[in-house]
Write a protein that holds these residues in place. Structure first.
Motif, PDB file in Angstrom:
ATOM      1  N   SER A  98       0.818  -1.211   0.000  1.00 19.79           N
ATOM      2  CA  SER A  98       0.000   0.000   0.000  1.00 19.79           C
ATOM      3  C   SER A  98       0.850   1.258   0.000  1.00 19.79           C
ATOM      4  N   ALA A  99       2.101   1.133   0.446  1.00 19.85           N
ATOM      5  CA  ALA A  99       3.024   2.266   0.426  1.00 19.85           C
ATOM      6  C   ALA A  99       3.792   2.356  -0.891  1.00 19.85           C
ATOM      7  N   GLY A 100       3.453   1.506  -1.852  1.00 22.12           N
ATOM      8  CA  GLY A 100       4.115   1.542  -3.147  1.00 22.12           C
ATOM      9  C   GLY A 100       5.412   0.772  -3.216  1.00 22.12           C
ATOM     10  N   ILE A 101       5.624  -0.131  -2.256  1.00 27.36           N
ATOM     11  CA  ILE A 101       6.841  -0.941  -2.222  1.00 27.36           C
ATOM     12  C   ILE A 101       6.469  -2.375  -2.608  1.00 27.36           C
ATOM     13  N   PRO A 102       6.888  -2.869  -3.770  1.00 29.30           N
ATOM     14  CA  PRO A 102       6.558  -4.239  -4.155  1.00 29.30           C
ATOM     15  C   PRO A 102       7.091  -5.261  -3.160  1.00 29.30           C
ATOM     16  N   VAL A 103       6.304  -6.325  -2.961  1.00 26.81           N
ATOM     17  CA  VAL A 103       6.632  -7.388  -2.020  1.00 26.81           C
ATOM     18  C   VAL A 103       6.724  -8.708  -2.774  1.00 26.81           C
ATOM     19  N   ILE A 104       7.858  -9.383  -2.651  1.00 28.60           N
ATOM     20  CA  ILE A 104       8.036 -10.717  -3.228  1.00 28.60           C
ATOM     21  C   ILE A 104       8.142 -11.661  -2.053  1.00 28.60           C
ATOM     22  N   ALA A 138      -3.099   3.316  -6.089  1.00 30.22           N
ATOM     23  CA  ALA A 138      -3.846   3.802  -7.246  1.00 30.22           C
ATOM     24  C   ALA A 138      -3.023   3.751  -8.520  1.00 30.22           C
ATOM     25  N   ASP A 139      -1.710   3.954  -8.390  1.00 31.55           N
ATOM     26  CA  ASP A 139      -0.859   3.972  -9.582  1.00 31.55           C
ATOM     27  C   ASP A 139      -0.237   2.626  -9.914  1.00 31.55           C
ATOM     28  N   GLY A 140      -0.559   1.584  -9.123  1.00 28.82           N
ATOM     29  CA  GLY A 140      -0.037   0.247  -9.390  1.00 28.82           C
ATOM     30  C   GLY A 140       1.397   0.026  -8.976  1.00 28.82           C
ATOM     31  N   SER A 141       1.979   0.966  -8.233  1.00 27.96           N
ATOM     32  CA  SER A 141       3.390   0.842  -7.867  1.00 27.96           C
ATOM     33  C   SER A 141       3.631  -0.194  -6.774  1.00 27.96           C
ATOM     34  N   LEU A 344      10.586 -10.665 -12.741  1.00 30.52           N
ATOM     35  CA  LEU A 344       9.850  -9.407 -12.674  1.00 30.52           C
ATOM     36  C   LEU A 344      10.682  -8.236 -13.181  1.00 30.52           C
ATOM     37  N   VAL A 345      11.998  -8.324 -12.984  1.00 23.49           N
ATOM     38  CA  VAL A 345      12.888  -7.312 -13.564  1.00 23.49           C
ATOM     39  C   VAL A 345      12.843  -7.397 -15.087  1.00 23.49           C
ATOM     40  N   LYS A 346      13.020  -8.596 -15.617  1.00 29.08           N
ATOM     41  CA  LYS A 346      13.068  -8.777 -17.060  1.00 29.08           C
ATOM     42  C   LYS A 346      11.755  -8.380 -17.743  1.00 29.08           C
ATOM     43  N   LYS A 347      10.655  -8.562 -17.031  1.00 27.62           N
ATOM     44  CA  LYS A 347       9.355  -8.244 -17.612  1.00 27.62           C
ATOM     45  C   LYS A 347       8.921  -6.806 -17.325  1.00 27.62           C
ATOM     46  N   GLY A 348       9.778  -6.032 -16.648  1.00 31.25           N
ATOM     47  CA  GLY A 348       9.509  -4.627 -16.475  1.00 31.25           C
ATOM     48  C   GLY A 348       8.640  -4.249 -15.303  1.00 31.25           C
ATOM     49  N   TYR A 349       8.419  -5.179 -14.388  1.00 30.54           N
ATOM     50  CA  TYR A 349       7.607  -4.868 -13.215  1.00 30.54           C
ATOM     51  C   TYR A 349       8.440  -4.286 -12.073  1.00 30.54           C
ATOM     52  N   LEU A 350       9.743  -4.462 -12.123  1.00 32.77           N
ATOM     53  CA  LEU A 350      10.661  -3.829 -11.177  1.00 32.77           C
ATOM     54  C   LEU A 350      11.589  -2.902 -11.970  1.00 32.77           C
TER      55      LEU A 350
END
Length: 350
Positions: A98-104, A138-141, A344-350
């Motif tokens: 929710s703070a915009g920090i992706p979690v793996i 909201a921005d999907g980050s 996720l890096v290679k696919k542009g999500y990170l």
């Protein structure tokens, strides 16, 4: 490629320590933040952690100050790996996303969420598209991606070629699970030495449900789960590393043992050409010697990231039986999550 700054939640635990060990000298990821419980926060990692890995604690993390697992204290990371216990993971992982920090995440808490990918890169890399359905920010980050239960990884990796080639009607699996899968301090020595414990609480239900999502088909609504019954028995055995599985499969289209061997050997990993640092060149290794695979001999193959398969044979009940095995804390936990991050890096999500 620019390096990414990674945080680790649950850094003092067994899975957190495995993350630290595997991320040393990683070409893409640098550990910049460590999080743990309130009793560890404020201490250096050297002071806070009871280090149980078989290599010395890396100097690069020993002097880092341990932080509370609160998103506001991780403003210097691009994403976090979560090795949190399931008792606390739900709220903490949601806070970070929710703070915009992706979690793996290695935790089980969000695996069944229909918008959260449950991911084995060699099996279902397209499922990362589910991230776009998440509403943490909201921005999907901010988003969450999970890896499966440590038994499910070798089970589904070995089933995938059969599912694609022949279809599956039913699966019966008995797991012989290493003690490292119980974390630290784990199973009491008087319970496990010279013994087998024929039940692991909460384990069998995960083995019976998670493969359906992993083998499901992505469509506009989400994942259409695979549908076939799985009967699981989970046991704990006095082995340090490496979960072994005895698997029997009923196939929709009948096949011989040689057909199954050919299907596994000829199966092409969909991420083979992406150059992911942690990806094994051969995700499945077929052992022809009937004594193999064995945890002590093969758990560390391909840096612990390979699924070993042997004793493939036709059966009187259902159709095909075989043994599968993989390193539970590497391929089935921290290493699998790191491979997810690389994809996720290679696919542009990170």
């Amino acid at each position: 490629m620019s390096k990414f700054n990674a945080g680790i939640l649950g850094a003092t635990g067994a899975v957190g320590q495995k993350f630290i060990r595997l991320l040393q000298n990683h070409p893409w990821f640098t550990i910049t933040a460590l999080g743990a419980s309130e009793r560890s926060a404020g201490k250096t990692y050297r002071e806070a952690a009871n280090w149980i890995e078989a290599v010395p604690m890396p100097d690069t993390v020993a002097g880092l100050s341990v932080r509370n697992c609160v998103s506001g204290e991780f403003d210097d990371v691009d994403f976090v790996f979560s090795g949190l216990d399931s008792s606390v993971a739900t709220d903490i992982e949601k806070d970070f996303a929710s703070a915009g920090i992706p979690v793996i995440s290695n935790a089980k808490n969000y695996r069944t969420d229909p918008t959260v990918p449950l991911l084995i890169p060699e099996v279902n890399p397209d499922h990362i598209e589910l991230i776009k359905k998440q509403k943490f920010t909201a921005d999907g980050s901010g988003w969450i991606v999970t890896n499966p239960n440590c038994v499910v990884v070798p089970l589904v990796t070995s089933l995938k070629p059969l599912y694609d080639a022949f279809g599956i009607d039913a699966v019966v699996v008995t797991s012989m699970q290493a003690i490292s899968g119980a974390g630290y301090p784990g199973v009491a020595s008087l319970d496990i030495l010279g013994n087998v414990v024929p039940y692991i609480g909460g384990e069998e239900s995960k083995v019976e449900s998670e493969p359906h999502k992993l083998l499901g088909k992505l469509n506009e609504e989400g994942i259409l789960n695979a549908s076939f019954p799985i009967q699981s028995t989970a046991t704990r055995v006095p082995v340090e590393n490496g979960h072994m599985l005895a698997v029997t499969v009923g196939l929709k289209n009948k096949a011989s043992a040689s057909d199954v061997i050919d299907a596994m050997k000829n199966w092409q990993s969909p991420i083979a050409d992406l150059g992911l640092p942690s990806a094994p060149p051969f995700p499945i290794k077929i052992h022809e010697d009937e004594r193999y695979p064995q945890p002590r001999l093969h758990a560390d193959s391909e840096n612990g990231m390979q699924t070993a398969v042997g004793r493939i044979r036709e059966t009187r009940v259902l159709d095909i039986s075989y043994i599968a095995m993989a390193h539970n804390t590497v391929r089935g936990a921290a290493g699998g999550a790191i491979l997810n991050a690389e994809l996720l890096v290679k696919k542009g999500y990170l």
